[in-house]
Design a protein around this motif. Sequence first.
Motif, PDB file in Angstrom:
ATOM      1  N   CYS A  21       0.945  -1.226  -0.149  1.00 38.30           N
ATOM      2  CA  CYS A  21      -0.023  -0.059  -0.055  1.00 38.30           C
ATOM      3  C   CYS A  21       0.864   1.231   0.090  1.00 38.30           C
ATOM      4  O   CYS A  21       0.320   2.199  -0.634  1.00 38.30           O
ATOM      5  CB  CYS A  21      -0.912   0.074   1.110  1.00 38.30           C
ATOM      6  SG  CYS A  21      -2.192  -1.266   1.109  1.00 38.30           S
ATOM      7  N   LYS A  22       2.081   1.091   0.799  1.00 37.91           N
ATOM      8  CA  LYS A  22       2.874   2.330   0.633  1.00 37.91           C
ATOM      9  C   LYS A  22       3.473   2.583  -0.694  1.00 37.91           C
ATOM     10  O   LYS A  22       3.550   3.690  -1.169  1.00 37.91           O
ATOM     11  CB  LYS A  22       3.945   2.199   1.734  1.00 37.91           C
ATOM     12  CG  LYS A  22       4.842   3.312   1.836  1.00 37.91           C
ATOM     13  CD  LYS A  22       6.113   2.990   3.019  1.00 37.91           C
ATOM     14  CE  LYS A  22       6.933   4.312   3.122  1.00 37.91           C
ATOM     15  NZ  LYS A  22       7.800   4.118   4.172  1.00 37.91           N
ATOM     16  N   ARG A  23       3.696   1.579  -1.462  1.00 36.04           N
ATOM     17  CA  ARG A  23       4.246   1.570  -2.760  1.00 36.04           C
ATOM     18  C   ARG A  23       3.309   2.606  -3.612  1.00 36.04           C
ATOM     19  O   ARG A  23       3.310   2.990  -4.524  1.00 36.04           O
ATOM     20  CB  ARG A  23       4.529   0.391  -3.421  1.00 36.04           C
ATOM     21  CG  ARG A  23       5.201   0.206  -4.584  1.00 36.04           C
ATOM     22  CD  ARG A  23       5.331  -1.280  -5.053  1.00 36.04           C
ATOM     23  NE  ARG A  23       4.241  -1.963  -5.076  1.00 36.04           N
ATOM     24  CZ  ARG A  23       3.294  -1.936  -6.152  1.00 36.04           C
ATOM     25  NH1 ARG A  23       3.460  -1.243  -7.313  1.00 36.04           N
ATOM     26  NH2 ARG A  23       2.131  -2.729  -6.400  1.00 36.04           N
ATOM     27  N   LEU A  24       1.953   2.346  -3.369  1.00 35.60           N
ATOM     28  CA  LEU A  24       0.990   2.790  -4.082  1.00 35.60           C
ATOM     29  C   LEU A  24       0.595   4.076  -3.521  1.00 35.60           C
ATOM     30  O   LEU A  24      -0.414   4.897  -3.863  1.00 35.60           O
ATOM     31  CB  LEU A  24      -0.565   1.989  -4.052  1.00 35.60           C
ATOM     32  CG  LEU A  24      -0.208   0.449  -4.745  1.00 35.60           C
ATOM     33  CD1 LEU A  24      -1.520  -0.149  -4.620  1.00 35.60           C
ATOM     34  CD2 LEU A  24      -0.160   0.831  -6.268  1.00 35.60           C
ATOM     35  N   GLY A  25       1.383   4.656  -2.387  1.00 36.74           N
ATOM     36  CA  GLY A  25       0.941   6.100  -1.859  1.00 36.74           C
ATOM     37  C   GLY A  25      -0.053   6.124  -0.851  1.00 36.74           C
ATOM     38  O   GLY A  25      -0.390   7.052  -0.379  1.00 36.74           O
ATOM     39  N   VAL A  26      -0.347   4.972  -0.218  1.00 38.94           N
ATOM     40  CA  VAL A  26      -1.127   4.781   1.044  1.00 38.94           C
ATOM     41  C   VAL A  26      -0.612   4.444   2.154  1.00 38.94           C
ATOM     42  O   VAL A  26       0.067   3.198   2.149  1.00 38.94           O
ATOM     43  CB  VAL A  26      -2.408   3.943   0.571  1.00 38.94           C
ATOM     44  CG1 VAL A  26      -3.447   3.822   1.774  1.00 38.94           C
ATOM     45  CG2 VAL A  26      -3.139   4.322  -0.743  1.00 38.94           C
ATOM     46  N   GLU A  27      -0.624   5.235   3.163  1.00 41.38           N
ATOM     47  CA  GLU A  27      -0.040   4.715   4.485  1.00 41.38           C
ATOM     48  C   GLU A  27      -0.910   4.002   5.233  1.00 41.38           C
ATOM     49  O   GLU A  27      -2.026   4.518   5.592  1.00 41.38           O
ATOM     50  CB  GLU A  27       0.474   6.103   5.378  1.00 41.38           C
ATOM     51  CG  GLU A  27       1.811   6.703   4.482  1.00 41.38           C
ATOM     52  CD  GLU A  27       2.935   6.023   4.595  1.00 41.38           C
ATOM     53  OE1 GLU A  27       3.168   5.264   5.776  1.00 41.38           O
ATOM     54  OE2 GLU A  27       4.006   6.141   3.964  1.00 41.38           O
ATOM     55  N   LEU A  28      -0.697   2.743   5.616  1.00 37.32           N
ATOM     56  CA  LEU A  28      -1.082   2.037   6.854  1.00 37.32           C
ATOM     57  C   LEU A  28      -0.346   2.413   8.079  1.00 37.32           C
ATOM     58  O   LEU A  28       0.719   2.033   8.123  1.00 37.32           O
ATOM     59  CB  LEU A  28      -1.291   0.516   6.481  1.00 37.32           C
ATOM     60  CG  LEU A  28      -2.044   0.349   4.997  1.00 37.32           C
ATOM     61  CD1 LEU A  28      -2.217  -1.162   4.683  1.00 37.32           C
ATOM     62  CD2 LEU A  28      -3.598   0.897   4.928  1.00 37.32           C
ATOM     63  N   LYS A  29      -1.301   2.318   9.081  1.00 39.85           N
ATOM     64  CA  LYS A  29      -0.638   2.721  10.393  1.00 39.85           C
ATOM     65  C   LYS A  29      -0.048   1.311  11.067  1.00 39.85           C
ATOM     66  O   LYS A  29      -0.680   0.181  10.979  1.00 39.85           O
ATOM     67  CB  LYS A  29      -1.434   3.372  11.329  1.00 39.85           C
ATOM     68  CG  LYS A  29      -1.871   4.560  10.958  1.00 39.85           C
ATOM     69  CD  LYS A  29      -2.902   5.397  12.016  1.00 39.85           C
ATOM     70  CE  LYS A  29      -3.194   6.704  11.384  1.00 39.85           C
ATOM     71  NZ  LYS A  29      -3.311   7.615  12.299  1.00 39.85           N
TER      72      LYS A  29
END
Length: 97
Positions: free
Chosen positions: A89-97
């Motif tokens: 998800c981070k690779r796609l620009g979405v941060e997961l906590k």
Amino acid sequence: MKFVRASIFIAAVVALPASAADWLLAKNPQNMNCYVVPADGFREISSKIIGRFPNQKAACEAAAKAYDGGSDVQENKCQAYNPNSTSECKRLGVELK
């Protein structure tokens, strides 16, 4: 007895028809962790599906909104995420906590 088990397994797998573009947000009820996974590869019978999405980024965005770090996590909320989902998800620009 083996026939009954096989029938139950097949029914559980067949219950999730999906195209290759479908992505799921699912939750492991034992550890309350959520993960983003392609629907066509999903085989976790014990997991709860929180939602189905048209692409991975949409599933990641839903996962980010589903975060609830409290100790009494609701059924459709996530207490944590598996490491692979976090990095993808981070690779796609979405941060997961």
